[in-house]
Design a protein around this motif. Structure first.
Motif, mmCIF file in Angstrom:
data_model
loop_
_atom_site.group_PDB
_atom_site.id
_atom_site.type_symbol
_atom_site.label_atom_id
_atom_site.label_comp_id
_atom_site.label_asym_id
_atom_site.label_seq_id
_atom_site.Cartn_x
_atom_site.Cartn_y
_atom_site.Cartn_z
ATOM 1 N N THR A 265 85.624 54.307 25.029
ATOM 2 C CA THR A 265 86.858 55.088 24.656
ATOM 3 C C THR A 265 86.961 55.398 23.160
ATOM 4 O O THR A 265 86.881 56.467 22.794
ATOM 5 N N ARG A 268 82.890 56.714 21.868
ATOM 6 C CA ARG A 268 82.277 57.656 22.555
ATOM 7 C C ARG A 268 83.151 58.845 22.944
ATOM 8 O O ARG A 268 82.984 59.827 23.299
ATOM 9 N N ALA A 270 84.746 58.652 25.602
ATOM 10 C CA ALA A 270 84.840 58.856 27.228
ATOM 11 C C ALA A 270 85.764 57.887 27.884
ATOM 12 O O ALA A 270 86.395 56.930 27.168
ATOM 13 N N GLY A 339 85.178 63.743 25.066
ATOM 14 C CA GLY A 339 84.425 62.545 25.255
ATOM 15 C C GLY A 339 82.821 62.918 25.306
ATOM 16 O O GLY A 339 82.559 63.905 25.868
ATOM 17 N N LYS A 340 81.982 62.100 24.578
ATOM 18 C CA LYS A 340 80.675 62.466 24.546
ATOM 19 C C LYS A 340 79.566 62.334 25.833
ATOM 20 O O LYS A 340 79.985 61.247 26.411
ATOM 21 N N ARG A 341 78.985 63.224 26.255
ATOM 22 C CA ARG A 341 78.454 62.823 27.443
ATOM 23 C C ARG A 341 77.162 61.655 27.490
ATOM 24 O O ARG A 341 76.833 61.523 26.050
ATOM 25 N N GLU A 348 76.693 53.139 28.084
ATOM 26 C CA GLU A 348 78.051 53.569 28.943
ATOM 27 C C GLU A 348 77.878 53.338 30.549
ATOM 28 O O GLU A 348 78.664 52.956 31.022
#
Length: 663
Positions: A265, A268, A270, A339-341, A348
């Motif tokens: 989190t 990134r 996410a 959040g980045k994919r 991740e």
């Protein structure tokens, strides 16, 4: 009147906790800076009065004030002075007061380390911690007052529970409580983010050092508890899946998932909603552990109390805390997006798989721990759930984590290079098979049992991955940036997992146990060691009388050590076994004295040869260090927040805007 001052200090602490729990939260809602400013002095005042109350109870033990019922029940005139200190938290009332004191210390640490946070956010964090403190203080004042008088005062007290008269129990409860309570800080940060709508990445970075500290303390507490059970209970084991052991292990597993989820989190953006949920679950399981230890609903050697009234109070508090938190989460978390994919093959993804295994393992342990209670409630009978259930399932669920652990550090964020991971698989696999196999053969002195071989290969596989990544950093990164604290903590923790795996699997497969009857002069062979029984004589301790045996241990005709196991009798006729252990890095020789048999001086003895058992706690030490070292990372140092740098989501929301947002 000094004990009454302790009770009065508790009541004042409760009032200040109520102020801390309401005024700052209301101030953040109404945008009143003067009300938010109340948070810090209220928190400091509360912990001062709790510390005063705890100090008065400690003083009552040191001066043997048996007019205090709690002192009379848990100490006597012959109890050594160092156990007078640990007796303060040796039973329910005092341990709960210690819990509240440590919660206050965590709160004060947040008070002094949160001055650079946005004012409204800090007020919410301190306010939520005040709610937790108020709940436990109310519980203490209403049901668990440690200052109740016993009049007329007896001339002497009873005694501290003999199984608690051990050096490990001086530090085990404080360490365990520091971990339990530390998760309340992560919980408070999560609730503050939900209340303020500030669910971006910054609150996670602020929360990470607190979460790692809590997890490190909980690890230390669990390791100390395992060591205490091994040395004190006389059964030669280090983990029994006892309900109270499980109560500490469940938040540890969820906490392990949380510290990895927070990394995603923060870096990134996410898994924001998942990280919030894990923060709630970690603290909720800590409260559940408190309920199991203090309600008496489950039987355990570690349990503190068996009063149903206390259990109901904690259950209500648990229901309110968890229910309100999950309701707030349900209202706010669906709005968390962004959040980045990341690709299917990425760091991740590996962390997400690990997270799922940690949480499923915690759920499995929760079901097994509560199943006897559920069966009793529904009339299904009192079913015992033990190692045959927990052991195989836990190993099965942990296997993917162990398999993927060496790849985590090598995998890139977003998308990993498959060729790089294949090289890691070759290095780890070959090192595990060759190095671990050779070690297993050497440790076994021949063809090893399959579990010993598995333990050695798995441990070598994990350790090879750690060392390979450390070497890669050494070669490719400039000297000042090779091992930042966060990375050093990760390497230490994963290295500790490898050491722990070797110790746990080797000792479980190579240990030798013998239950024998020996008369003076007789001997028995256990492994490569001969144990000769010399007899038993009486010894006097500070508050016990013991029958002490003498066993001479030889190997190939050479004397290795003399062991002196004891059978101690304490006041009130309580008998306690004290094992004798000759400890070493590669093996322990362990003898416990049983019962006298016949008229010729014969005794029953339980003898163990336990190879590599110390590696279990050595691995735990490395894991603990990993948690604490991570805290020192420079990125976690909060700089003074300037208004223009404050994310919009962390600004104070007006009451009308908050109502619209909730609607």
């Amino acid at each position: 009147m000094i004990p009454e001052l302790g009770q009065f200090a508790l009541i004042l602490a409760l009032l200040l906790a109520c102020v801390q729990a309401t005024v700052p939260l209301l101030g953040a809602w109404l945008e009143e800076r003067s009300m938010m400013a109340v948070a810090r002095p209220a928190a400091i005042g509360q912990v001062v009065f709790v510390a005063l109350s705890f100090g008065i109870l400690t003083w009552a033990f040191l001066v043997h004030d048996f007019s205090v019922a709690y002192v009379a029940q848990n100490s006597n005139l012959t109890l050594p002075w160092y156990y007078l200190f640990s007796a303060v938290w040796g039973a329910h009332e005092g341990s709960l007061l210690l819990w509240i004191l440590l919660l206050g210390l965590w709160t004060v640490a947040v008070v002094f380390r949160s001055r650079s946070l946005p004012e409204a956010f800090a007020a919410r964090v301190i306010g939520v911690l005040g709610l937790v403190s108020a709940g436990f203080l109310l519980f203490t004042v209403l049901t668990s007052n440690p200052f109740i008088r016993l009049l007329p005062a007896p001339l002497n007290g009873a005694d501290l529970n003999p199984i608690l008269q051990d050096p490990g129990l001086i530090m085990h409860p404080p360490m365990l409580y520091m971990g339990y309570i530390g998760f309340s800080v992560a919980f408070a940060f999560a609730i503050a983010a939900l209340l303020g709508g500030g669910m971006d990445d910054k609150w996670v970075r602020w929360s990470r050092p607190w979460t790692n500290a809590a997890w490190g303390f909980l690890t230390a507490g669990i390791v100390l508890g395992s060591w205490w059970a091994y040395t004190e209970l006389g059964w030669g084991g280090w983990w029994f899946w006892d309900p109270v052991e499980n109560a500490s292990f469940m938040p540890w597993l969820v906490g392990a998932a949380l510290i990895h989820s927070q990394a995603i989190t923060e870096k990134r953006g996410a898994l924001r909603a998942w990280t919030l949920l894990l923060s709630i679950f970690a603290f909720s399981l800590s409260l559940l552990g408190t309920f199991l230890v203090r309600s008496g609903v489950l039987t355990s050697v570690h349990a503190f109390a068996s009063d149903p009234r206390r259990g109901i109070f904690i259950l209500i508090m648990l229901g309110i805390a968890v229910g309100a938190s999950l309701l707030l989460y349900a209202l706010r978390a669906p709005k968390v997006t962004g959040g980045k994919r990341f690709a299917m093959l990425s760091r991740e993804t590996l962390i997400v798989i690990g997270n799922l295994m940690f949480v499923i393992s915690a759920a499995m342990i929760l079901i097994g721990t509560l199943y006897p209670l559920i069966g009793d409630v529904f009339g299904l009978g009192r079913v015992s759930v033990g190692p045959p259930y927990f052991g195989p399932l836990f190993i099965l669920l942990m296997a993917p984590i162990i398999l993927l652990m060496p790849f985590g550090a090598f995998a890139n964020w977003g998308r990993a290079d498959s060729r790089s991971l294949l090289r890691v698989a070759w290095i780890g696999g070959l090192s595990g098979i060759i190095g671990g196999g050779l070690f297993a053969f050497a440790a076994s002195g021949g063809i090893p049992p399959w579990r010993a071989l598995l333990g050695s290969v798995t441990a070598a596989y994990v350790i090879a991955g750690v060392l390979a990544y450390a070497w890669k950093r050494w070669r490719s990164v400039p000297a000042g940036r090779r091992y930042p604290a966060e990375m050093a903590g990760m390497l230490l923790g994963h290295f500790g997992v490898g050491i722990f795996l070797a110790g746990a699997l080797l000792t479980s497969s190579l240990s030798i146990e013998r239950d024998v009857r020996l008369a003076p002069g007789q001997s028995t062979l256990v492994g490569s060691y001969r144990f000769q029984f010399k007899g038993v004589h009486s010894v006097q301790g500070p508050n016990w009388i013991a029958r002490q045996g003498t066993i001479v241990v030889t190997q190939n005709g050479e004397t290795i050590t003399r062991l002196h196991p004891q059978k101690r009798e304490y006041p009130r006729g309580i008998v306690q076994t004290k094992a004798a252990i000759n400890a070493g890095l590669s093996r322990d020789l362990y003898v416990a004295l049983g019962e006298p048999l016949g008229n010729q001086g014969a005794w029953s003895l339980r003898i163990y040869d336990k190879p590599f058992v110390r590696w279990i706690w050595l691995g735990g030490l490395f894991i603990t260090l990993g948690g604490f070292v991570t805290i020192a990372d420079r990125r976690f140092r909060v700089r003074k927040t300037v208004d223009k740098d404050v994310p919009k989501s962390l600004h104070i929301e007006s009451p009308s805007k908050l109502r619209e947002s909730t609607a």
